[in-house]
Design an enzyme around this catalytic site. Structure first.
Site, PDB file in Angstrom:
ATOM      1  N   ASP A  78       1.915  -4.379 -11.470  1.00  0.00           N
ATOM      2  CA  ASP A  78       1.442  -4.206 -10.375  1.00  0.00           C
ATOM      3  C   ASP A  78       0.366  -6.328 -10.340  1.00  0.00           C
ATOM      4  O   ASP A  78       0.017  -6.064 -11.112  1.00  0.00           O
ATOM      5  CB  ASP A  78       0.459  -3.585 -10.373  1.00  0.00           C
ATOM      6  CG  ASP A  78      -0.096  -3.493  -8.914  1.00  0.00           C
ATOM      7  OD1 ASP A  78       0.345  -4.832  -7.907  1.00  0.00           O
ATOM      8  OD2 ASP A  78      -0.948  -2.646  -8.258  1.00  0.00           O
ATOM      9  N   ASP A 282       1.914 -10.577  -4.819  1.00  0.00           N
ATOM     10  CA  ASP A 282       1.427  -8.948  -5.439  1.00  0.00           C
ATOM     11  C   ASP A 282       3.388  -8.543  -5.393  1.00  0.00           C
ATOM     12  O   ASP A 282       4.141  -7.954  -4.464  1.00  0.00           O
ATOM     13  CB  ASP A 282       1.413  -8.510  -4.120  1.00  0.00           C
ATOM     14  CG  ASP A 282       0.204  -6.982  -4.300  1.00  0.00           C
ATOM     15  OD1 ASP A 282       1.260  -6.635  -5.487  1.00  0.00           O
ATOM     16  OD2 ASP A 282       0.296  -6.725  -3.558  1.00  0.00           O
TER      17      ASP A 282
END
Ligand SMILES: *[C@@H]1O[C@H](CO)[C@@H](O)[C@H](O)[C@H]1NC(C)=O
Ligand SMILES: *[C@@H]1O[C@H](CO)[C@@H](O)[C@H](O)[C@H]1NC(C)=O
Ligand SMILES: *[C@@H]1O[C@H](CO)[C@@H](O)[C@H](O)[C@H]1NC(C)=O
Ligand SMILES: *[C@@H]1O[C@H](CO)[C@@H](O)[C@H](O)[C@H]1NC(C)=O
Length: 507
Positions: A78, A282
């Site tokens: 992430d 992201d």
């Protein structure tokens, strides 16, 4: 910021058993819409991103080993968060007796590690934009990825969590959960890339991410270097923006300055009152989320339709093979340009092969898929995996720059170049020439939609050429770099949306 749905498998089971009365070719979805989290702890000082309905298409996962003796876990990568955390083996979400199947990607039994040490009792608490959370102790232990180990890595132990797998957040340390929990930057600890730097595994706090094609199941993450064989043309460097409310760098916000829709029938330059759009790169988010006016123009171009029952823009699955692409520009004229073809933007709603069917409207009878670009109400907007797969992206957390180039899908060769030293600029990258001039917002004007017809044709005008087969196996690379293979894993099947009339899409 992770935004996938943790309970997908459970839902899928419910869907299966409920689907007996429903005609063939139609799949019923149960409601699994999460309430927007009232206050995002992790982003306490910034605006909340309102995402309530992510379909779980899968995320990028890396194999890690934690503790002594080593325990294997597979964790989601992430770039939108900054903590490593693992589900505790005794967390209720991991109990295999539960209908959710337990933590199949691994969990951590802290009792079994001789090097485990609690460093923050009950201090770990993270919430993600999709409303999921993880809470417990901060601990330190040995952590290994890509064949390299760090001995004293601070991590969260998810003893109370609704997510059946852990995450590796590689963002800025200023975005750690503890910073917003304590409302203090000085509460930050050294997170993974910094510890790798401190322990001499890499020369600077930077890494490169190659997610690869939607149809490929592996990508790679390279700490401390770039791989010049994984992209076409040249890397273009653009600035990362500071968080406007805190004045510090907290996430990978870049300026999206143009979007073009291009197909065999024409090209349209799209406008938005939001340009330049502050967008976060992201990897923990499956889809991409853009301002309303821009999203709506894109939907009109490609033929996506917003479905209020689903709470998402949907598109006939057949459009994956339609001609046309969207061209995203960053850092102003002459900056980075990333073209995203339709086959990267049309996602299955289920991984069972049973697509729901449009039952009325212009697409009646056709299989329904989810479109990879959705709308959001507030910034920061998100460029998730549906965008990132088409780009090779280098994250430089020392110079606060991102470098982008069109990806080379399925590239099999490698030519890895290390960052020379801490603070060295991204190798082989030139700076976007006019990014300093990026300020003005543009007004919205309705485009001619000259490209729209081309998006409905099935002749493919793919803008990228990939080499064909296989994917490299992410071997351990030269000194000063750590290469980590990633697998794309489907962590659930479906989310959201009860379609009013017995599981059919009514449009
Ligand atoms: C390990 O990390 C913790 C937390 O950052 C720190 O308090 C401790 O001194 C470190 N221990 C060693 C042996 O470096
Ligand atoms: C997205 O667009 C649809 C259709 O215009 C609208 O109904 C919905 O509220 C929007 N969602 C968000 C999060 O802005
Ligand atoms: C991307 O699209 C733009 C706009 O159509 C085009 O000029 C450019 O050549 C394309 N780039 C690549 C690498 O295909
Ligand atoms: C990449 O590989 C996958 C399967 O390995 C294939 O389905 C896909 O078409 C390839 N993509 C390109 C652009 O060649």
């Amino acid at each position: 910021m992770k935004s996938t749905l943790a309970t997908g498998a459970l839902l899928a089971a419910a869907v299966k058993s409920a689907s007996a009365d429903i005609p063939d070719g139609v799949v019923q979805f149960d409601v699994a819409r999460r309430q927007p989290h009232p206050r995002l702890l992790r982003r306490a000082s910034t605006t909340q991103t309102d995402i309530t309905n992510d379909l779980t298409q899968g995320g990028y996962f890396i194999k890690c080993e934690i503790g002594t003796p080593a325990q294997s876990l597979t964790l989601q990568l992430d770039t939108g968060s900054s903590d490593i955390w693992v589900p505790a083996s005794d967390a209720s979400v991991c109990e295999t007796s539960k209908s959710n199947g337990g933590c199949t990607l691994g969990s951590f039994a802290s009792d079994s590690s001789s090097t485990f040490e609690v460093v923050g009792k009950d201090e770990f608490s993270i919430s993600y934009v999709d409303g999921s959370h993880s809470d417990g102790d901060y601990f330190t232990d040995v952590f290994s990825i890509g064949g390299s180990s760090v001995t004293n890595m601070t991590m969260g132990l998810g003893s109370d969590t609704d997510i059946p797998y852990g995450l590796v957040g590689v963002g800025y340390k200023t975005d750690e959960a503890i910073v917003s929990d304590k409302q203090s930057l000085s509460a930050a600890y050294d997170n993974l890339p910094i510890v790798m730097l401190n322990e001499g595994l890499i020369k600077t706090n930077a890494y490169s991410l190659w997610l690869n094609d939607l149809d490929a199941s592996t990508g790679s993450l390279l700490f401390g270097g770039i791989d010049t064989d994984k992209y076409h043309g040249d890397l273009t460097r653009i600035s990362i923006y500071k968080d406007s409310s805190t004045g510090v760098f907290t996430s990978f916000i870049v300026a999206l300055t143009s979007v073009q829709a291009v197909s065999s029938s024409g090209a349209d330059t799209l406008t938005s009152t939001g340009f330049p759009v502050a967008a976060v790169l992201d990897s923990g988010t499956t889809l991409s989320y853009l301002p309303q006016d821009l999203a709506q123009e894109i939907w009109t171009e490609v033929g996506a339709v917003y479905n209020s029952e689903a709470g998402a823009a949907l598109i006939p699955c057949s459009r994956a093979s339609s001609g046309g692409y969207l061209s995203f520009g960053f850092g102003g004229p002459g900056g980075a340009l990333i073209n995203v073809t339709m086959d990267e933007l049309v996602l299955d709603l289920t991984s069972t092969g049973n697509a729901p069917t449009f039952t009325s409207g212009r697409y009646a009878g056709q299989d329904a898929c989810e479109f990879g670009i959705q709308n959001a109400t507030t910034d920061p907007y998100l460029l998730g995996d549906t965008f990132l797969r088409s780009a090779y992206v280098v994250y430089d957390l020392v110079n606060n720059q991102i470098a982008l180039a069109p990806t080379d899908f399925n590239a099999t060769s490698s030519n890895i170049v290390a960052f020379a030293s801490s603070g060295a600029a991204i190798p082989s990258a030139t700076v976007a020439p006019s990014q300093a001039a990026v300020t003005a917002t543009s007004a919205f004007t309705t485009p001619a939609y000259a490209a729209a017809t081309g998006f409905s044709s099935s002749s493919s005008t793919s803008s990228s050429s990939g080499s064909s087969s296989g994917s490299s196996s992410g071997s351990k690379s030269a000194a000063g770099m750590v290469s980590v293979p990633m697998d794309m894993i489907h962590v659930g099947l479906v989310s959201m949306a009860m379609f009013a009339a017995g599981g059919m899409l009514v449009l």
